[in-house]
Design an enzyme around this catalytic site. Sequence first.
Site, mmCIF file in Angstrom:
data_model
loop_
_atom_site.group_PDB
_atom_site.id
_atom_site.type_symbol
_atom_site.label_atom_id
_atom_site.label_comp_id
_atom_site.label_asym_id
_atom_site.label_seq_id
_atom_site.Cartn_x
_atom_site.Cartn_y
_atom_site.Cartn_z
ATOM 1 N N TYR A 61 0.827 -1.214 0.000
ATOM 2 C CA TYR A 61 0.000 0.000 0.000
ATOM 3 C C TYR A 61 0.857 1.258 0.000
ATOM 4 C CZ TYR A 61 -3.303 3.578 1.196
ATOM 5 O OH TYR A 61 -4.058 4.718 1.157
ATOM 6 N N TRP A 89 1.195 5.669 -1.703
ATOM 7 C CA TRP A 89 0.893 6.652 -2.733
ATOM 8 C C TRP A 89 1.944 6.750 -3.824
ATOM 9 C CZ3 TRP A 89 -2.364 11.306 -3.321
ATOM 10 C CH2 TRP A 89 -3.625 11.113 -2.744
HETATM 11 N N1 LIG Z 1 -1.377 18.601 2.565
HETATM 12 C C1 LIG Z 1 -1.791 17.331 2.486
HETATM 13 N N2 LIG Z 1 -2.993 17.039 1.925
HETATM 14 C C2 LIG Z 1 -3.417 15.762 1.890
HETATM 15 C C3 LIG Z 1 -2.632 14.689 2.369
HETATM 16 C C4 LIG Z 1 -1.371 15.014 2.957
HETATM 17 O O1 LIG Z 1 -0.628 14.131 3.415
HETATM 18 N N3 LIG Z 1 -0.993 16.327 2.988
HETATM 19 N N4 LIG Z 1 -3.085 13.385 2.286
HETATM 20 C C5 LIG Z 1 -4.172 13.094 1.354
HETATM 21 C C6 LIG Z 1 -4.843 11.833 1.669
HETATM 22 S S1 LIG Z 1 -4.061 10.378 1.243
HETATM 23 C C7 LIG Z 1 -6.066 11.760 2.222
HETATM 24 S S2 LIG Z 1 -6.814 10.246 2.469
HETATM 25 C C8 LIG Z 1 -6.799 12.957 2.589
HETATM 26 C C9 LIG Z 1 -7.389 12.819 3.988
HETATM 27 O O2 LIG Z 1 -8.349 13.789 4.226
HETATM 28 P P1 LIG Z 1 -8.959 13.890 5.685
HETATM 29 O O3 LIG Z 1 -9.120 12.547 6.238
HETATM 30 O O4 LIG Z 1 -10.152 14.735 5.610
HETATM 31 O O5 LIG Z 1 -7.745 14.669 6.397
HETATM 32 P P2 LIG Z 1 -7.238 14.892 7.882
HETATM 33 O O6 LIG Z 1 -6.209 15.959 7.777
HETATM 34 O O7 LIG Z 1 -6.844 13.613 8.511
HETATM 35 O O8 LIG Z 1 -8.506 15.413 8.656
HETATM 36 C C10 LIG Z 1 -9.130 16.636 8.326
HETATM 37 C C11 LIG Z 1 -9.559 17.313 9.595
HETATM 38 O O9 LIG Z 1 -10.581 16.571 10.248
HETATM 39 C C12 LIG Z 1 -10.632 17.043 11.587
HETATM 40 N N5 LIG Z 1 -11.103 16.021 12.484
HETATM 41 C C13 LIG Z 1 -10.412 14.984 12.985
HETATM 42 N N6 LIG Z 1 -11.179 14.270 13.805
HETATM 43 C C14 LIG Z 1 -12.380 14.863 13.834
HETATM 44 C C15 LIG Z 1 -13.604 14.581 14.509
HETATM 45 O O10 LIG Z 1 -13.729 13.630 15.258
HETATM 46 N N7 LIG Z 1 -14.642 15.405 14.255
HETATM 47 C C16 LIG Z 1 -14.544 16.459 13.423
HETATM 48 N N8 LIG Z 1 -15.630 17.183 13.216
HETATM 49 N N9 LIG Z 1 -13.405 16.766 12.802
HETATM 50 C C17 LIG Z 1 -12.342 15.970 12.985
HETATM 51 C C18 LIG Z 1 -9.202 17.385 11.955
HETATM 52 O O11 LIG Z 1 -9.168 18.623 12.671
HETATM 53 C C19 LIG Z 1 -8.474 17.393 10.646
HETATM 54 O O12 LIG Z 1 -7.632 18.509 10.427
HETATM 55 O O13 LIG Z 1 -5.950 14.096 2.587
HETATM 56 C C20 LIG Z 1 -5.221 14.201 1.367
HETATM 57 N N10 LIG Z 1 -4.635 15.503 1.326
HETATM 58 N N1 LIG Z 2 -2.075 8.184 12.378
HETATM 59 C C1 LIG Z 2 -2.432 8.296 11.113
HETATM 60 N N2 LIG Z 2 -1.871 7.502 10.181
HETATM 61 C C2 LIG Z 2 -2.223 7.611 8.901
HETATM 62 C C3 LIG Z 2 -3.179 8.563 8.484
HETATM 63 C C4 LIG Z 2 -3.778 9.384 9.479
HETATM 64 O O1 LIG Z 2 -4.644 10.230 9.193
HETATM 65 N N3 LIG Z 2 -3.359 9.232 10.767
HETATM 66 N N4 LIG Z 2 -3.537 8.648 7.156
HETATM 67 C C5 LIG Z 2 -3.416 7.440 6.374
HETATM 68 C C6 LIG Z 2 -3.627 7.676 4.956
HETATM 69 S S1 LIG Z 2 -5.136 8.352 4.519
HETATM 70 C C7 LIG Z 2 -2.737 7.308 4.007
HETATM 71 S S2 LIG Z 2 -3.193 7.409 2.355
HETATM 72 C C8 LIG Z 2 -1.422 6.740 4.352
HETATM 73 C C9 LIG Z 2 -0.289 7.206 3.440
HETATM 74 O O2 LIG Z 2 0.788 6.367 3.551
HETATM 75 P P1 LIG Z 2 1.813 6.124 2.337
HETATM 76 O O3 LIG Z 2 1.140 6.300 1.029
HETATM 77 O O4 LIG Z 2 2.513 4.839 2.570
HETATM 78 O O5 LIG Z 2 2.828 7.336 2.586
HETATM 79 P P2 LIG Z 2 3.856 8.038 1.583
HETATM 80 O O6 LIG Z 2 4.798 8.815 2.454
HETATM 81 O O7 LIG Z 2 3.137 8.777 0.530
HETATM 82 O O8 LIG Z 2 4.666 6.803 0.985
HETATM 83 C C10 LIG Z 2 4.960 6.676 -0.367
HETATM 84 C C11 LIG Z 2 6.396 6.190 -0.524
HETATM 85 O O9 LIG Z 2 6.601 5.903 -1.910
HETATM 86 C C12 LIG Z 2 7.894 6.359 -2.270
HETATM 87 N N5 LIG Z 2 7.955 6.560 -3.734
HETATM 88 C C13 LIG Z 2 7.643 7.650 -4.457
HETATM 89 N N6 LIG Z 2 7.814 7.410 -5.773
HETATM 90 C C14 LIG Z 2 8.263 6.148 -5.885
HETATM 91 C C15 LIG Z 2 8.613 5.321 -6.988
HETATM 92 O O10 LIG Z 2 8.541 5.680 -8.158
HETATM 93 N N7 LIG Z 2 9.023 4.052 -6.711
HETATM 94 C C16 LIG Z 2 9.096 3.593 -5.444
HETATM 95 N N8 LIG Z 2 9.510 2.349 -5.269
HETATM 96 N N9 LIG Z 2 8.767 4.358 -4.378
HETATM 97 C C17 LIG Z 2 8.351 5.600 -4.597
HETATM 98 C C18 LIG Z 2 8.064 7.628 -1.464
HETATM 99 O O11 LIG Z 2 9.437 7.998 -1.361
HETATM 100 C C19 LIG Z 2 7.417 7.232 -0.133
HETATM 101 O O12 LIG Z 2 8.365 6.692 0.746
HETATM 102 O O13 LIG Z 2 -1.111 7.060 5.710
HETATM 103 C C20 LIG Z 2 -2.130 6.661 6.612
HETATM 104 N N10 LIG Z 2 -1.666 6.785 7.961
HETATM 105 MO MO LIG Z 3 -5.120 8.664 2.192
#
Ligand SMILES: Nc1nc2c(c(=O)[nH]1)N[C@H]1C(S)=C(S)[C@@H](COP(=O)(O)OP(=O)(O)OC[C@H]3O[C@@H](n4cnc5c(=O)[nH]c(N)nc54)[C@H](O)[C@@H]3O)O[C@H]1N2
Ligand SMILES: Nc1nc2c(c(=O)[nH]1)N[C@H]1C(S)=C(S)[C@@H](COP(=O)(O)OP(=O)(O)OC[C@H]3O[C@@H](n4cnc5c(=O)[nH]c(N)nc54)[C@H](O)[C@@H]3O)O[C@H]1N2
Ligand SMILES: [Mo]
Length: 771
Positions: free
Chosen positions: A110, A112
Amino acid sequence: MAKPSTSLTHWGAFTADVRDGDIASVQPFAADADPSPLLGNLAGSIRHRSRIETPAIRRGWLEDGPGPTSRRGSDEFVAVSWDELTERLADELRRIVDAHGNEAIYGGSYGWASAGRFHHAQSQVHRFLKLLGGYTFSRHSYSLGATGVIMPRVVGTHDDLFQRSTAWDVVAENTELIVSFGGVGVKNSAVNAGGTTEHPTRGALRRLRDRGGRIVSISPLRDDTTGDCEWLAPVPGTDVAVMLGLAHVLATEGLADRDFLATHCTGYPRFERYLLGLDDGVAKSPGWAAEISGLPAETLVSLARRMADSRTMVMVSWSLQRVRYGEQAPWMGLTLAAMLGQIGVPGGGFGHGYGSQNEVGMAPIRCRLPTFPQGANPVETFIPVAAVSDMLLHPGEQFDYNGRTLTYPDVKCVYWAGGNPFHHHQNLPRLRRALGRVDTVVVHDPYWTAMAKHADVVVPSTTPFERDDYSGSRNDPRLVAMPALAEPYAQSRDDYVTFAAMARRLGFGDQFTEGRTAGEWLVHLYEKWSAEVDFEVPTFDEFWAAGHLVLPTDAGLSLLADFRADPVAHRLATPSGRIEIFSDDIDGFGYDDCAGHPTWYEPQEWLSGPRAAAYPLHLLANQPATRLHGQLDGGKTSLDSKIQGREPIRMHPDDARNRGVSAGEVVRVFNDRGSCLAGVVVDDGLRHGVVQLSTGAWYDPEDPADLDAMCVHGNPNVLTADVGTSSLAKGCTGAHVLVEVEKFDRPLPPVRAHEPPTIVGRPNGRPTVER
Ligand SMILES: Nc1nc2c(c(=O)[nH]1)N[C@H]1C(S)=C(S)[C@@H](COP(=O)(O)OP(=O)(O)OC[C@H]3O[C@@H](n4cnc5c(=O)[nH]c(N)nc54)[C@H](O)[C@@H]3O)O[C@H]1N2
Ligand SMILES: Nc1nc2c(c(=O)[nH]1)N[C@H]1C(S)=C(S)[C@@H](COP(=O)(O)OP(=O)(O)OC[C@H]3O[C@@H](n4cnc5c(=O)[nH]c(N)nc54)[C@H](O)[C@@H]3O)O[C@H]1N2
Ligand SMILES: [Mo]
């Protein structure tokens, strides 16, 4: 010599100024009205000191052979040649398949990775492992683990909720009231899987406000909604109670749309019995919700009336389902919107993830994208993605999932390319023990992430800026050319080349490559795609020279408008064809943590539960504003936010004062699972009792040999619980965790997160890299 070139990341398109083999600076794409600050991490990323320079093998694995060990994460590495890596890794995969079967390879992998359709690491690794005979795979995502299971059951889809969501233009022009649970802002909508060339969120919210539209942002953090809003800060994790309180007003004041509930939904009467407390004696009234959430009952009553009186869009962020019982919030949000009867009406109804990811509210393209075919997986064994440690620690054990009983396979090899479990998984001390159980851990990554440091076989990948590719996403109007900006750094190789070489040694080289180089694949996939689409596209050379191609999109959508207009002709893919406010199927599973209708369950990690006596602060482990997950944590935007080199933790002034800590100091954040350091930011834009520490600081154990070591850098996943949302979805619950915070008064340990591990020479004198 300067060489300007365009490229694409998940967070935006840009033009780079390239000098000495690296990105010197970037300029955002001209058509992007609101470029992301994450672009600031790109300069210096190609030659960053955390790049992996050579193929490397963990010393213990090389000397003792494959097998369980507690040394992963603290051992030295030995630099090896590409030929040696290819031979040893291919032979080990063959050994595992012969001795244990393909199921023993966990290839969920898993993560990104990077934008880029051909060099997409997941597509590459899955194609390779499928040709090897298959692998245990993973279902769903950390993003949408609960939604991905509950929403298909109750509204017949989850993809369409995002892909065919109500367009931002429609919201900006029609919505009178946004009621957003979890906020709606630009922090998260910076990002879109596959890349994005436009960022409409801020502009759409501005247009809505200019028209007199209002936004009620229900979130523990004020800045979760960008710009002016009415901010209501509930106790985290209580949104389902708040929604029930609002629903109670609609039901009891004659404000629910009973026609819509009768014609487009099923099971409302069963749910209403629960809402009114007819069976359990507990009315889910505004007063009841106020006790739980800390929001005043009068506020909920007046908000419910406003919602019934306005063109209202109920928005539920994805974070609300990344918690224990995470199935309930999206289901209850949908139910609340159904009671308002505005689903399918322009600007009314339900939205899931506006402000979570950029695709929501953007128009879908009217074609698929060119992609590298992955083939079929001969192995049927899978896990829900966030059950990875459970699987490794409990081989052969049975577990509930979505109405089925499944069995964890006995995994011997963990294969990762394009993801970082030390970023994404919960309870990292437990993950380290889980990884210790297998014979072999393989990681492909351009960087020495903690996952790479825990691998046995480390494969140095190129970044997207060192290879030709193209990318786009299903809700972005452009396919963007991504010409290589620089030569591959040190000995790094495209994942495609690595897999092709191994496939040759394993006897399926021709099937893997089909006789094409990466460059030939790019042209082939593009030409195949252009022959299938029903609009005129330029030749590959013309596309490449132009740098991007504008694709036709479906503008002006309203989610479920067809279904609203004709619920028979456009029946949903649910058993009843309607929105299931009561689901006989879910009810029939008999789970005690996911009933047949939306239900309030008291979570474990919350301020009113017993754990809060020891750990009285509710930590929001949300997505970072300064990077995408752990990617480019060593870049400028990310580093600029750190405090004494640690990830910032935001605290309410009262909570900081009560603990005698001040802005700029380093604190220890801890609970019974682990601890980490973080740098204090004091901010009254949080509900008191709430602290916020984003994910993404690279895990940096003070003593790498200690599986329970404190992370000196600030990774919140040393604290989070590794439990699923419920027996239904078993989704990730990393968003919330209870902690305590104290001043850290020892001398500060150095941050080594971005330093490579020790890489030693070989006794036989082959080439080495010394550090
Ligand atoms: N800059 C940036 N943008 C991203 C990402 C990133 O790593 N960096 N990751 C991307 C990915 S993979 C995903 S899945 C999305 C995730 O998108 P989300 O899941 O929506 O993102 P989060 O930042 O975890 O949460 C958004 C906000 O929800 C609020 N929140 C948390 N718990 C609660 C609660 O119990 N109740 C309420 N009402 N609010 C709550 C928090 O204050 C938090 O800042 O974001 C994407 N966008
Ligand atoms: N506590 C907590 N944990 C969370 C979350 C949260 O809200 N709270 N959010 C969750 C969510 S929504 C998500 S989506 C996950 C995200 O978790 P991940 O998607 O696992 O996080 P990334 O740091 O984006 O990891 C991608 C990796 O791919 C590598 N990469 C980039 N390009 C290439 C390539 O071409 N080849 C190879 N081999 N590698 C490459 C990057 O260097 C990086 O190390 O985290 C989850 N974890
Ligand atoms: Mo995500």
